[in-house]
Design a protein around this motif. Structure first.
Motif, mmCIF file in Angstrom:
data_model
loop_
_atom_site.group_PDB
_atom_site.id
_atom_site.type_symbol
_atom_site.label_atom_id
_atom_site.label_comp_id
_atom_site.label_asym_id
_atom_site.label_seq_id
_atom_site.Cartn_x
_atom_site.Cartn_y
_atom_site.Cartn_z
ATOM 1 N N TYR A 142 0.852 -1.189 0.000
ATOM 2 C CA TYR A 142 0.000 0.000 0.000
ATOM 3 C C TYR A 142 0.892 1.245 0.000
ATOM 4 C CZ TYR A 142 -3.951 3.055 1.038
ATOM 5 O OH TYR A 142 -4.922 4.022 0.968
ATOM 6 N N PRO A 143 0.630 2.202 -0.896
ATOM 7 C CA PRO A 143 1.501 3.386 -0.993
ATOM 8 C C PRO A 143 1.537 4.170 0.324
ATOM 9 C CG PRO A 143 0.060 3.223 -2.901
ATOM 10 C CD PRO A 143 -0.424 2.209 -1.916
ATOM 11 N N ARG A 144 2.739 4.478 0.778
ATOM 12 C CA ARG A 144 2.907 5.231 2.017
ATOM 13 C C ARG A 144 2.805 6.734 1.750
ATOM 14 N NH1 ARG A 144 4.200 0.166 2.018
ATOM 15 N NH2 ARG A 144 5.465 -0.755 3.682
ATOM 16 N N PRO A 145 2.194 7.447 2.675
ATOM 17 C CA PRO A 145 2.252 8.921 2.581
ATOM 18 C C PRO A 145 3.697 9.386 2.676
ATOM 19 C CG PRO A 145 0.575 8.200 4.155
ATOM 20 C CD PRO A 145 1.377 6.988 3.793
ATOM 21 N N GLU A 146 3.991 10.506 2.079
ATOM 22 C CA GLU A 146 5.353 11.024 2.077
ATOM 23 C C GLU A 146 5.879 11.162 3.508
ATOM 24 O OE1 GLU A 146 7.875 14.811 0.253
ATOM 25 O OE2 GLU A 146 5.740 14.539 -0.207
ATOM 26 N N HIS A 181 4.994 -3.090 -10.363
ATOM 27 C CA HIS A 181 3.720 -2.420 -10.587
ATOM 28 C C HIS A 181 3.691 -1.137 -9.769
ATOM 29 C CE1 HIS A 181 -0.591 -2.173 -11.518
ATOM 30 N NE2 HIS A 181 -0.759 -1.761 -10.268
ATOM 31 N N ASN A 182 3.156 -0.081 -10.351
ATOM 32 C CA ASN A 182 3.067 1.200 -9.665
ATOM 33 C C ASN A 182 1.718 1.296 -8.943
ATOM 34 O OD1 ASN A 182 3.539 3.832 -8.823
ATOM 35 N ND2 ASN A 182 2.802 4.724 -10.746
ATOM 36 N N PHE A 183 1.708 1.071 -7.636
ATOM 37 C CA PHE A 183 0.473 1.100 -6.859
ATOM 38 C C PHE A 183 0.096 2.529 -6.497
ATOM 39 C CE2 PHE A 183 2.205 -3.131 -6.076
ATOM 40 C CZ PHE A 183 1.085 -3.927 -6.281
ATOM 41 N N LYS A 184 -1.202 2.800 -6.508
ATOM 42 C CA LYS A 184 -1.707 4.112 -6.131
ATOM 43 C C LYS A 184 -2.813 3.938 -5.095
ATOM 44 C CE LYS A 184 -0.658 6.161 -10.645
ATOM 45 N NZ LYS A 184 -1.204 6.871 -11.831
ATOM 46 N N GLN A 185 -2.898 4.891 -4.153
ATOM 47 C CA GLN A 185 -3.875 4.783 -3.090
ATOM 48 C C GLN A 185 -5.307 4.773 -3.608
ATOM 49 O OE1 GLN A 185 -3.490 7.495 0.163
ATOM 50 N NE2 GLN A 185 -1.338 7.022 0.560
ATOM 51 N N ASN A 186 -5.583 5.581 -4.637
ATOM 52 C CA ASN A 186 -6.980 5.744 -5.059
ATOM 53 C C ASN A 186 -7.551 4.535 -5.780
ATOM 54 O OD1 ASN A 186 -5.501 6.040 -7.385
ATOM 55 N ND2 ASN A 186 -6.579 7.864 -8.112
ATOM 56 N N ASN A 187 -6.707 3.595 -6.224
ATOM 57 C CA ASN A 187 -7.247 2.394 -6.863
ATOM 58 C C ASN A 187 -6.578 1.117 -6.350
ATOM 59 O OD1 ASN A 187 -4.742 2.584 -8.073
ATOM 60 N ND2 ASN A 187 -5.511 2.728 -10.173
ATOM 61 N N PHE A 188 -6.008 1.180 -5.141
ATOM 62 C CA PHE A 188 -5.360 0.001 -4.574
ATOM 63 C C PHE A 188 -6.425 -1.057 -4.283
ATOM 64 C CE2 PHE A 188 -3.733 -2.673 -1.189
ATOM 65 C CZ PHE A 188 -2.422 -2.899 -1.574
ATOM 66 N N SER A 189 -6.189 -2.275 -4.755
ATOM 67 C CA SER A 189 -7.148 -3.364 -4.570
ATOM 68 C C SER A 189 -6.418 -4.688 -4.426
ATOM 69 C CB SER A 189 -8.103 -3.425 -5.767
ATOM 70 O OG SER A 189 -8.974 -4.533 -5.658
ATOM 71 N N LEU A 190 -6.961 -5.553 -3.568
ATOM 72 C CA LEU A 190 -6.420 -6.903 -3.421
ATOM 73 C C LEU A 190 -7.061 -7.875 -4.404
ATOM 74 C CD1 LEU A 190 -6.189 -7.267 0.467
ATOM 75 C CD2 LEU A 190 -4.411 -6.561 -1.137
ATOM 76 N N ARG A 191 -8.139 -7.458 -5.048
ATOM 77 C CA ARG A 191 -8.781 -8.322 -6.040
ATOM 78 C C ARG A 191 -7.928 -8.320 -7.303
ATOM 79 N NH1 ARG A 191 -15.103 -7.523 -7.407
ATOM 80 N NH2 ARG A 191 -15.282 -8.353 -5.278
ATOM 81 N N ASN A 192 -7.564 -9.511 -7.801
ATOM 82 C CA ASN A 192 -6.668 -9.627 -8.954
ATOM 83 C C ASN A 192 -5.361 -8.880 -8.692
ATOM 84 O OD1 ASN A 192 -8.561 -11.136 -10.446
ATOM 85 N ND2 ASN A 192 -9.563 -9.261 -11.125
ATOM 86 N N PHE A 193 -4.776 -9.138 -7.545
ATOM 87 C CA PHE A 193 -3.583 -8.407 -7.124
ATOM 88 C C PHE A 193 -2.406 -8.717 -8.043
ATOM 89 C CE2 PHE A 193 0.265 -7.632 -4.710
ATOM 90 C CZ PHE A 193 -0.015 -6.420 -4.100
ATOM 91 N N PRO A 194 -1.725 -7.680 -8.574
ATOM 92 C CA PRO A 194 -0.582 -7.910 -9.479
ATOM 93 C C PRO A 194 0.687 -8.257 -8.696
ATOM 94 C CG PRO A 194 -0.975 -5.557 -9.230
ATOM 95 C CD PRO A 194 -2.040 -6.240 -8.432
ATOM 96 N N LEU A 195 1.030 -9.530 -8.636
ATOM 97 C CA LEU A 195 2.235 -9.977 -7.942
ATOM 98 C C LEU A 195 3.344 -10.117 -8.985
ATOM 99 C CD1 LEU A 195 3.218 -10.812 -5.098
ATOM 100 C CD2 LEU A 195 2.663 -13.175 -5.711
#
Length: 396
Positions: free
Chosen positions: A189-193, A226-240
Motif C-alpha cells: 500500500y503506498p505510504r504517505p510522504e 507495478h506502480n500502486f496508487k492509493q486511489n485504486n489500490f485493490s487486493l482483487r486480482n492483485f498484481p504480484l
C-alpha cells in the motif's frame, strides 16, 4: 481442431490438486495463528509457496451450507464476458454474462465451450505431463430460456443483476487467507510522504473493504514491478510481479516450469491458442478431489495454495491440420500479445527464468505430441526457437 464437439466437462473425473501422492512436490502444512508472529516477508514466503497447506479459521466455514433455499449470490469478481458470483457456503461459483454481450464474439457460451475443452485436456494429459496447475471444472450451462433454473435462482442475485443472461457454474478458487491479505497491504500500500510503514488503521480499513476479501494474486513472471496508487489500490486480482516474488523468495523457477507445461497443454492438448488466459495464486479446499455431487462436508478450514488457470473467454480454436508454420504463428500471436506477455517470463531479459518455462513447455508438448501421433509433424524445440525470434519484435 481434431474434435470440436459440444462437451460436458462433468463427464471427466474431478481434477486432482498437487499432493505428496501425485507429484514430487511435498506439501507443507502451516497454521495461520502460528504465522501471526512472523514478519510480512516471511508470511509471504511461507504462505505463497505452491506447496503450502494452510489451516485457518475461514469465514466461508461459518456460512449456511445446508439449506439451499437460503443461499444467496455474492459478487466476487468481474471480467470482460461477465460477473462472478459466489454461491454462499458451497464450493462453486456462477459466471453470469453481461447484458448485451451475447451477440459479441466473446459471448459466454463460447467461453464455456473453450473452458470445457481446456479442462478436459488437463484431465487427459495431466498425468503424462505431470501438470500441477489447477483448472476449475465448468458445468451446468444455462441460457435465458431455462425457466426452471431462473425460477429458483434469479431472486438470489443482487437487484442490479436480475436479468436473464447465459450463466455457467465452475469450481471455486478460494481467496488467499487473511494473513496474506494483511501482509500484501503492509508491503504494497503506498505510504504517505515521510512514512516508512502503513499505519494499522489503514491496514484494517483496506482489509475490511468487502471486495478486498476476494483476493487472488496474478502471477506476473514477465512483469518486473507495478506502480500502486492509493486511489485504486485493490487486493482483487492483485498484481504480484517478478521483483516482489524474487524478493520474497518464492519458487519462481517452479512456477515458470509449471506455466510452460500449462500453456503447452492448452495449445497442443486442447488445440486452443491460450489467448489472454490468467494464472493466479489462490487456495483450494484440500478435499477438492471429491466429486461436487457428493454430500461430503466441505472443509473450508484447511486450504492448499495452488497455481490456478482461468479466464478462457478470448481463446480461439486452432485448426491443427494446417502447415506447422501456420499453427506456430497462431500460437505465437496469442503468447506474445495481450496480457500473456506479463505472465510468461521475458525470453530476452530474464533468460534463466525463461529457460525453466521453455523446458516445461517442451517437455509437456513432446509428451502430448507422442500421445496424439504428431511426432515429426510438429517440433517443440523449433517452435520455442521461433517464439523467441518472434518475441523480439513485440516484447519491450
Amino acid at each position: 481442431m481434431s474434435s470440436c464437439r459440444d462437451i460436458d466437462p462433468s463427464e471427466a473425473a474431478t481434477y486432482s490438486i498437487a499432493s505428496p501422492e501425485n507429484t514430487s512436490m511435498a506439501s507443507r502444512s502451516l497454521s495461520a495463528s502460528s504465522l501471526e508472529r512472523e514478519n510480512d516477508t516471511s508470511i509471504m514466503r511461507q504462505n505463497l509457496s505452491i506447496r503450502a497447506v494452510i489451516s485457518t479459521h475461514s469465514s466461508f466455514a461459518d456460512r449456511d451450507r445446508h439449506q439451499e433455499a437460503l443461499q444467496h449470490l455474492v459478487q466476487i469478481g468481474e471480467g470482460l464476458q461477465g460477473t462472478i458470483f459466489e454461491q454462499v457456503g458451497t464450493a462453486l461459483v456462477i459466471k453470469k454474462e453481461s447484458p448485451r454481450n451475447e451477440s459479441r464474439p466473446t459471448r459466454l457460451h463460447k467461453e464455456y465451450h473453450a473452458h470445457g475443452h481446456i479442462y478436459l485436456a488437463f484431465q487427459q494429459f495431466g498425468t503424462a505431463v505431470s501438470n500441477v496447475v489447477f483448472v476449475p471444472q465448468p458445468s451446468s450451462l444455462k441460457t435465458p430460456k431455462d425457466d426452471a433454473f431462473w425460477i429458483t435462482t434469479i431472486d438470489k442475485f443482487p437487484d442490479e443483476y436480475r436479468v436473464k443472461t447465459t450463466v455457467f457454474t465452475m469450481d471455486r478458487i478460494l481467496p488467499l487467507p487473511k494473513i496474506v491479505r494483511k501482509a500484501l497491504i503492509s508491503l504494497f500500500y503506498p505510504r504517505p510522504e515521510g512514512q516508512t510503514s502503513v499505519d494499522q488503521n489503514t491496514i484494517q480499513r483496506v482489509l475490511l473493504d468487502e471486495p478486498n476479501k476476494h483476493c487472488l494474486a496474478r502471477v506476473y513472471l514477465g512483469k518486473k514491478s507495478h506502480n500502486f496508487k492509493q486511489n485504486n489500490f485493490s487486493l482483487r486480482n492483485f498484481p504480484l510481479c517478478l521483483d516482489a516474488m524474487q524478493r520474497f523468495g518464492l519458487e519462481v523457477n517452479e512456477m515458470a516450469y509449471s506455466m510452460g507445461k500449462a500453456y503447452a497443454t492448452i495449445q497442443w492438448g486442447a488445440e486452443f491458442d491460450a489467448d489472454d488466459v490468467e494464472f493466479v495464486l489462490g487456495t483450494l479446499m484440500t478435499n477438492t478431489k471429491a466429486p461436487p455431487s457428493t454430500k461430503a462436508p466441505t472443509n473450508f478450514q484447511e486450504r492448499a495454495v495452488r497455481l490456478c488457470l482461468l479466464d478462457f473467454g478470448q481463446c480461439q480454436a486452432v485448426n491443427m491440420n494446417r502447415d506447422a508454420e501456420d499453427v506456430y504463428r497462431s500460437f505465437y500471436g496469442a503468447l506474445v500479445l495481450g496480457d500473456n506477455q506479463w505472465f510468461i517470463p521475458h525470453c530476452h531479459r530474464d533468460k534463466e527464468l525463461f529457460r525453466h518455462f521453455r523446458n516445461g513447455y517442451v517437455e509437456a508438448g513432446n509428451a502430448i505430441l507422442k500421445v496424439k501421433g504428431w511426432v515429426g509433424k510438429f517440433d517443440m524445440e523449433d517452435f520455442m526457437d521461433g517464439y523467441e525470434e518472434y518475441a523480439e519484435d513485440f516484447l519491450v
